[in-house]
Design a protein around this motif. Structure first.
Motif, short mmCIF file in Angstrom:
data_model
loop_
_atom_site.label_atom_id
_atom_site.label_comp_id
_atom_site.label_asym_id
_atom_site.label_seq_id
_atom_site.Cartn_x
_atom_site.Cartn_y
_atom_site.Cartn_z
N LEU A 173 -52.31 37.75 -18.15
CA LEU A 173 -52.42 37.05 -17.07
C LEU A 173 -53.30 35.96 -17.17
O LEU A 173 -54.09 36.15 -17.96
N ALA A 174 -52.92 34.91 -16.67
CA ALA A 174 -53.65 33.60 -16.55
C ALA A 174 -54.35 33.12 -15.28
O ALA A 174 -53.45 33.30 -14.37
N LYS A 175 -55.63 32.83 -15.38
CA LYS A 175 -55.83 32.33 -13.79
C LYS A 175 -56.95 31.03 -14.43
O LYS A 175 -57.74 31.04 -15.15
N VAL A 176 -56.40 29.95 -13.35
CA VAL A 176 -57.33 28.70 -13.86
C VAL A 176 -57.78 28.04 -12.25
O VAL A 176 -57.00 28.16 -11.54
N VAL A 177 -58.86 27.68 -12.35
CA VAL A 177 -59.53 27.20 -11.12
C VAL A 177 -60.00 25.67 -11.23
O VAL A 177 -60.59 25.54 -12.25
N VAL A 178 -59.32 25.10 -10.46
CA VAL A 178 -59.48 23.47 -10.51
C VAL A 178 -60.08 22.93 -9.15
O VAL A 178 -59.60 23.38 -8.00
N THR A 179 -61.09 22.20 -9.23
CA THR A 179 -61.48 21.41 -7.88
C THR A 179 -60.79 20.14 -7.83
O THR A 179 -60.53 19.17 -8.69
N ASN A 180 -60.08 20.19 -6.71
CA ASN A 180 -59.10 19.02 -6.29
C ASN A 180 -60.09 17.90 -5.52
O ASN A 180 -60.53 17.99 -4.48
N THR A 181 -60.13 16.82 -6.48
CA THR A 181 -60.90 15.59 -5.84
C THR A 181 -60.26 14.55 -5.44
O THR A 181 -60.72 13.53 -4.73
N VAL A 182 -58.73 14.79 -5.61
CA VAL A 182 -58.10 13.60 -4.85
C VAL A 182 -57.85 13.88 -3.23
O VAL A 182 -57.31 15.02 -3.12
N HIS A 183 -58.31 12.94 -2.54
CA HIS A 183 -58.13 13.12 -1.22
C HIS A 183 -58.89 14.42 -0.68
O HIS A 183 -58.18 15.28 0.38
N ALA A 184 -59.89 14.87 -1.17
CA ALA A 184 -60.48 16.12 -0.89
C ALA A 184 -61.03 16.34 0.75
O ALA A 184 -60.95 17.03 1.11
N ALA A 185 -61.45 15.11 1.20
CA ALA A 185 -61.92 14.96 2.44
C ALA A 185 -60.77 15.39 3.53
O ALA A 185 -61.11 15.90 4.52
N SER A 186 -59.74 14.84 3.26
CA SER A 186 -58.78 14.98 4.32
C SER A 186 -57.72 16.30 3.86
O SER A 186 -56.77 16.67 4.61
N ASN A 187 -58.01 16.99 2.87
CA ASN A 187 -57.24 18.14 2.50
C ASN A 187 -57.94 19.58 2.81
O ASN A 187 -58.57 20.30 2.20
N ILE A 194 -45.50 29.46 -11.89
CA ILE A 194 -47.04 29.49 -11.86
C ILE A 194 -47.35 29.42 -10.50
O ILE A 194 -46.73 28.42 -9.86
N LYS A 195 -48.15 30.17 -9.74
CA LYS A 195 -48.42 30.21 -8.39
C LYS A 195 -49.69 29.55 -8.12
O LYS A 195 -50.71 29.51 -8.89
N LEU A 196 -49.59 28.29 -7.50
CA LEU A 196 -50.91 27.66 -6.82
C LEU A 196 -51.20 28.25 -5.50
O LEU A 196 -50.32 28.09 -4.58
N ASP A 197 -52.57 28.63 -5.62
CA ASP A 197 -53.24 28.94 -4.05
C ASP A 197 -54.13 27.85 -3.76
O ASP A 197 -55.09 27.66 -4.58
N GLN A 231 -55.95 17.10 -14.01
CA GLN A 231 -55.95 18.35 -13.30
C GLN A 231 -54.66 19.12 -13.59
O GLN A 231 -54.84 20.36 -13.64
N PHE A 232 -53.63 18.63 -13.49
CA PHE A 232 -52.36 18.85 -13.81
C PHE A 232 -52.30 19.44 -15.29
O PHE A 232 -51.62 20.72 -15.28
N LYS A 233 -52.77 18.79 -16.17
CA LYS A 233 -52.62 19.03 -17.49
C LYS A 233 -53.53 20.50 -17.75
O LYS A 233 -53.19 21.47 -18.54
N GLN A 234 -54.58 20.39 -17.12
CA GLN A 234 -55.50 21.64 -17.15
C GLN A 234 -54.73 22.94 -16.54
O GLN A 234 -54.94 23.89 -17.27
N ILE A 235 -54.01 22.75 -15.51
CA ILE A 235 -53.46 23.81 -15.10
C ILE A 235 -52.30 24.50 -15.93
O ILE A 235 -52.10 25.57 -16.26
#
Length: 78
Positions: free
Chosen positions: A52-66, A33-36, A9-13
């Motif tokens: 301008l660059a925009k990348v959307v990543v789904t965070n699967t690490v500890h997603a239930a508690s985030n 790089i701004k992370l929202d 995920q970090f590499k993709q960003i």
């Protein structure tokens, strides 16, 4: 507040945004790089005044508690 990312995920960003980070010292805010971070979605933005660059990543690490929403910045020194 903390966001956990796996290496892919970090590499993709980084690969999606680093080309649009400014190296000009007269506008230092464009060197980040701004992370929202909103729940399971992390959106990264970068701009150098021309591109301008925009990348959307789904965070699967500890997603239930985030459930928090916050903004973070990554400083790139190119």
């Amino acid at each position: 507040m903390k966001a956990l990312l796996d290496a892919m995920q970090f590499k993709q960003i980084m690969d999606g945004c680093k080309h649009a980070v400014s190296t000009d010292n007269s506008r230092p805010i464009l060197g980040y790089i701004k992370l929202d971070i909103k729940g399971e979605t992390i959106t990264a933005y970068a701009c150098d005044g021309f591109r301008l660059a925009k990348v959307v990543v789904t965070n699967t690490v500890h997603a239930a508690s985030n459930k928090e929403e916050f903004i973070a910045y990554i400083r790139l020194r190119l």
